[in-house]
Design a protein around this motif. Structure first.
Motif, PDB file in Angstrom:
ATOM      1  N   GLY A 257     -20.972  28.487 -33.569  1.00 36.49           N
ATOM      2  CA  GLY A 257     -20.360  29.799 -33.397  1.00 36.49           C
ATOM      3  C   GLY A 257     -19.149  29.823 -32.491  1.00 36.49           C
ATOM      4  N   SER A 258     -18.480  28.675 -32.302  1.00 35.24           N
ATOM      5  CA  SER A 258     -17.289  28.609 -31.447  1.00 35.24           C
ATOM      6  C   SER A 258     -16.167  27.879 -32.175  1.00 35.24           C
ATOM      7  CB  SER A 258     -17.609  27.894 -30.133  1.00 35.24           C
ATOM      8  OG  SER A 258     -18.620  28.560 -29.416  1.00 35.24           O
ATOM      9  N   PRO A 259     -15.612  28.502 -33.242  1.00 32.78           N
ATOM     10  CA  PRO A 259     -14.583  27.805 -34.014  1.00 32.78           C
ATOM     11  C   PRO A 259     -13.334  27.462 -33.202  1.00 32.78           C
ATOM     12  CG  PRO A 259     -14.719  30.119 -34.659  1.00 32.78           C
ATOM     13  CD  PRO A 259     -15.904  29.837 -33.795  1.00 32.78           C
ATOM     14  N   GLY A 260     -13.070  28.236 -32.151  1.00 35.39           N
ATOM     15  CA  GLY A 260     -11.903  27.957 -31.323  1.00 35.39           C
ATOM     16  C   GLY A 260     -11.997  26.654 -30.563  1.00 35.39           C
ATOM     17  N   ALA A 261     -13.228  26.135 -30.391  1.00 39.18           N
ATOM     18  CA  ALA A 261     -13.414  24.878 -29.657  1.00 39.18           C
ATOM     19  C   ALA A 261     -12.958  23.671 -30.470  1.00 39.18           C
ATOM     20  CB  ALA A 261     -14.880  24.699 -29.271  1.00 39.18           C
ATOM     21  N   ASN A 262     -12.702  23.877 -31.757  1.00 45.88           N
ATOM     22  CA  ASN A 262     -12.291  22.764 -32.614  1.00 45.88           C
ATOM     23  C   ASN A 262     -11.005  22.115 -32.104  1.00 45.88           C
ATOM     24  OD1 ASN A 262     -12.129  21.020 -34.858  1.00 45.88           O
ATOM     25  ND2 ASN A 262     -10.884  22.491 -35.977  1.00 45.88           N
ATOM     26  N   GLY A 263     -10.031  22.935 -31.755  1.00 44.73           N
ATOM     27  CA  GLY A 263      -8.776  22.401 -31.264  1.00 44.73           C
ATOM     28  C   GLY A 263      -8.950  21.618 -29.978  1.00 44.73           C
ATOM     29  N   LEU A 264      -9.799  22.112 -29.077  1.00 44.73           N
ATOM     30  CA  LEU A 264     -10.061  21.415 -27.823  1.00 44.73           C
ATOM     31  C   LEU A 264     -10.702  20.056 -28.069  1.00 44.73           C
ATOM     32  CD1 LEU A 264     -10.310  21.256 -24.735  1.00 44.73           C
ATOM     33  CD2 LEU A 264     -12.477  22.512 -24.944  1.00 44.73           C
ATOM     34  N   LEU A 265     -11.713  20.028 -28.938  1.00 41.25           N
ATOM     35  CA  LEU A 265     -12.421  18.776 -29.204  1.00 41.25           C
ATOM     36  C   LEU A 265     -11.506  17.752 -29.871  1.00 41.25           C
ATOM     37  CD1 LEU A 265     -15.889  20.110 -30.430  1.00 41.25           C
ATOM     38  CD2 LEU A 265     -15.409  18.872 -28.308  1.00 41.25           C
ATOM     39  N   TYR A 266     -10.728  18.198 -30.857  1.00 39.91           N
ATOM     40  CA  TYR A 266      -9.835  17.255 -31.508  1.00 39.91           C
ATOM     41  C   TYR A 266      -8.723  16.828 -30.555  1.00 39.91           C
ATOM     42  CZ  TYR A 266      -7.706  14.784 -35.359  1.00 39.91           C
ATOM     43  OH  TYR A 266      -7.221  13.778 -36.169  1.00 39.91           O
ATOM     44  N   GLY A 267      -8.336  17.730 -29.667  1.00 36.15           N
ATOM     45  CA  GLY A 267      -7.334  17.376 -28.670  1.00 36.15           C
ATOM     46  C   GLY A 267      -7.832  16.296 -27.726  1.00 36.15           C
ATOM     47  N   LEU A 268      -9.115  16.362 -27.332  1.00 37.83           N
ATOM     48  CA  LEU A 268      -9.685  15.314 -26.482  1.00 37.83           C
ATOM     49  C   LEU A 268      -9.706  13.969 -27.211  1.00 37.83           C
ATOM     50  CD1 LEU A 268     -12.693  17.198 -24.853  1.00 37.83           C
ATOM     51  CD2 LEU A 268     -10.714  16.242 -23.653  1.00 37.83           C
ATOM     52  N   PHE A 269     -10.087  14.011 -28.468  1.00 36.39           N
ATOM     53  CA  PHE A 269     -10.098  12.792 -29.291  1.00 36.39           C
ATOM     54  C   PHE A 269      -8.693  12.187 -29.361  1.00 36.39           C
ATOM     55  CE2 PHE A 269      -9.205  11.623 -33.833  1.00 36.39           C
ATOM     56  CZ  PHE A 269      -9.731  10.350 -33.789  1.00 36.39           C
ATOM     57  N   ALA A 270      -7.694  13.032 -29.639  1.00 32.65           N
ATOM     58  CA  ALA A 270      -6.326  12.531 -29.748  1.00 32.65           C
ATOM     59  C   ALA A 270      -5.757  12.133 -28.387  1.00 32.65           C
ATOM     60  CB  ALA A 270      -5.441  13.595 -30.395  1.00 32.65           C
ATOM     61  N   ALA A 271      -6.167  12.828 -27.316  1.00 29.84           N
ATOM     62  CA  ALA A 271      -5.693  12.464 -25.977  1.00 29.84           C
ATOM     63  C   ALA A 271      -6.168  11.066 -25.599  1.00 29.84           C
ATOM     64  CB  ALA A 271      -6.190  13.488 -24.956  1.00 29.84           C
ATOM     65  N   GLY A 272      -7.373  10.704 -26.033  1.00 27.68           N
ATOM     66  CA  GLY A 272      -7.847   9.346 -25.791  1.00 27.68           C
ATOM     67  C   GLY A 272      -6.942   8.325 -26.452  1.00 27.68           C
TER      68      GLY A 272
END
Length: 428
Positions: A257-272
Motif C-alpha cells: 500500500g505504499s506505491p510512492g516507495a517504489n522510487g526510493l527503493l529503486y533509487g537505493l538499488f541504483a545508488a549502490g
C-alpha cells in the motif's frame, strides 16, 4: 624532473584530469540527458500500462517488446555510426523515438488493444539512441593509447549508474505524483532535446568510414569475437536484474500500500551501482579483469539470492543496495575487456551489442517477473534476478578462456588497461 612528474601523473590519472580533456563537457552534458530512455522507458511503460490495464503481465509484455526491439536494432545503429558518423544516425533516431513514444502513450491512454501497443512499442525500442556507446567511442577517439582511457571507462559506468539513479526515480515520481503518462512524456522530451544537442557537437565526433589501412577487406562484425559473445551472455544477466527489480519493486510497494516507495527503493538499488562504480575507478587493481568479472558475478548472484525473502521496505532497501553495489564492478570490467578484445574500428558496435544485451535481458526480466508477480506475488518476481545472474555466472566460468586478449591484436587495436589499473597486470 618534469618527465618524472609527467610519468607519475600518467600512472595515476584521476577524474579531474579526465574532465579537463578539451571538448569533453560539450558531449557529456547533452549525452547525459539523451541517455535517459534506457533508465526511464521501461519503468514508464510498466507504470502507465499497468495503470490502464491493471495487469503487470501486460505491462511487462509491452515493455519487453521495446527491450527486444532495442536489443535487435542497437548493434545495427552502432555499425551505421561507425560507418556514416554519429550525427547521421542520431538525428533521425531521436525524432522517430519521440514520435513513437508519444504514439504509445496516446494509445495506452485511449485503451487501445494489446496488438496496437505492441505495434507502437517496436519503433519506440528500435529508435532508442545509443548515446552511451557513442560517448564511449568519443572518449576512445580522444584518449587512444592514454592511461586516462581506464578512468574514462570507470567514469562512463558511473554516469550510466547515475542515470539509473535519476531516471527511474524521476519517472516514478512523475507517474505517481503528476499523471501516469508524465514519465514517458518526460522521457521523450529529454531524448529529443538531449539527442539533438549531442549530435550538434561535431568537433568531438569520432572519425567514420572505412578504417585507415583496412584496404578492401570486409570489416568483421564485433560479434565475431568470441569474447564479445561471452560478454553478451553475461550482460543479459545484468539486464535480468534491472528488469526483474523494476517490476518486482513496483509489485511489492503496491502490495504493502505504499506505491510512492517504489522510487526510493529503486533509487537505493541504483545508488549502490553508482557508489561502487566510483570506487572501482579509484582502486589500483592487482588482479586481472577476467578474474574480477567472475568474482563480481559471484557476488551479484549471492546478493540476488536473498531478494525474494525480504518482507519490509527497510530490508528490501538494504538488499537492493547490496545488489547494486555488485552490478557496477561487473559492468565496468566487461566494458574494459572490450578495449582489449575488439579493434578500434568496431568498438561502437561492440559497445552497442553489450547495451543491447542489457536491454534484451531487461525485457526478458520484465516479462517473466510480471507474469510471476501477477500469479504469485512480488516475492516470486525477485527470483528473476537470481536466475539470470546464475546463468551468466555459469557461462563466464565455463568459457572464461574466451575472454583472453588475442596474442596479436589487429593493427587498429589500441588496448586500454583495465579500469583502475596503474600498472600492467596479468589477464587473469
Amino acid at each position: 624532473m618534469a618527465s618524472t612528474v609527467t610519468s607519475n601523473a600518467a600512472k595515476r590519472p584521476g577524474y579531474g584530469q579526465l574532465l579537463r580533456t578539451p571538448g569533453a563537457w560539450g558531449f557529456l552534458l547533452p549525452g547525459f540527458a539523451a541517455r535517459q530512455p534506457f533508465a526511464m522507458l521501461t519503468i514508464g511503460i510498466v507504470l502507465l500500462v499497468q495503470h490502464t490495464t491493471g495487469s503487470y503481465g501486460t505491462a511487462g509484455a509491452v515493455a519487453a517488446v521495446t527491450g527486444v526491439s532495442m536489443a535487435l536494432f542497437a548493434p545495427q545503429s552502432g555499425k551505421l555510426a561507425d560507418r556514416f558518423g554519429q550525427r547521421a544516425v542520431l538525428v533521425p533516431g531521436v525524432l522517430v523515438h519521440a514520435a513513437s513514444v508519444s504514439a504509445l502513450t496516446a494509445l495506452a491512454l485511449a485503451g487501445a488493444p494489446l496488438w496496437a501497443l505492441f505495434a507502437a512499442a517496436v519503433p519506440s525500442g528500435a529508435s532508442v539512441p545509443q548515446v552511451g556507446p557513442m560517448v564511449r567511442a568519443r572518449w576512445a577517439a580522444r584518449l587512444d593509447g592514454s592511461p586516462l582511457m581506464s578512468t574514462a571507462a570507470a567514469f562512463e559506468s558511473v554516469t550510466d549508474e547515475f542515470t539509473f539513479v535519476v531516471g527511474p526515480v524521476l519517472a516514478t515520481a512523475l507517474c505517481t505524483g503528476v499523471h501516469p503518462a508524465a514519465g514517458l512524456i518526460a522521457e521523450a522530451s529529454l531524448t529529443l532535446f538531449g539527442g539533438l544537442l549531442f549530435a550538434a557537437q561535431r568537433s568531438t565526433q569520432p572519425a567514420h568510414g572505412p578504417h585507415p589501412g583496412a584496404g578492401s577487406r570486409p570489416r568483421a562484425s564485433a560479434l565475431s569475437v568470441r569474447g564479445v559473445r561471452v560478454l553478451v551472455v553475461a550482460f543479459l544477466g545484468i539486464g535480468s536484474v534491472f528488469g526483474g527489480m523494476q517490476v518486482s519493486l513496483t509489485a511489492f510497494t503496491e502490495e504493502i500500500g505504499s506505491p510512492g516507495a517504489n522510487g526510493l527503493l529503486y533509487g537505493l538499488f541504483a545508488a549502490g551501482n553508482m557508489l561502487a562504480g566510483v570506487a572501482v575507478g579509484a582502486i589500483a587493481w592487482k588482479s586481472g579483469p577476467r578474474r574480477r568479472l567472475i568474482l563480481g558475478y559471484t557476488a551479484l548472484t549471492a546478493a540476488a539470492s536473498l531478494l525474494w525473502s525480504a518482507q519490509s521496505v527497510a530490508l528490501l532497501g538494504a538488499l537492493g543496495l547490496a545488489v547494486g553495489l555488485c552490478i557496477a564492478p561487473a559492468l565496468i570490467t566487461g566494458y574494459t575487456l572490450v578495449e582489449s578484445l575488439v579493434p578500434a574500428s568496431a568498438r561502437t558496435e561492440a559497445f552497442t551489442w553489450l547495451t543491447g544485451a542489457v536491454a534484451l535481458g531487461q525485457a526478458a526480466g520484465v516479462t517473466v517477473a510480471g507474469r510471476l508477480a501477477d500469479a504469485y506475488g512480488s516475492a516470486a518476481g525477485f527470483l528473476v534476478p537470481l536466475g539470470g545472474t546464475a546463468l551468466a555466472l555459469v557461462t563466464l566460468v565455463a568459457l572464461r578462456s574466451w575472454l583472453a586478449a588475442p596474442a596479436s591484436a589487429p593493427a587498429d587495436t589500441a588496448p586500454a588497461r583495465g579500469v583502475g589499473h596503474r600498472a600492467p597486470v596479468a589477464v587473469d
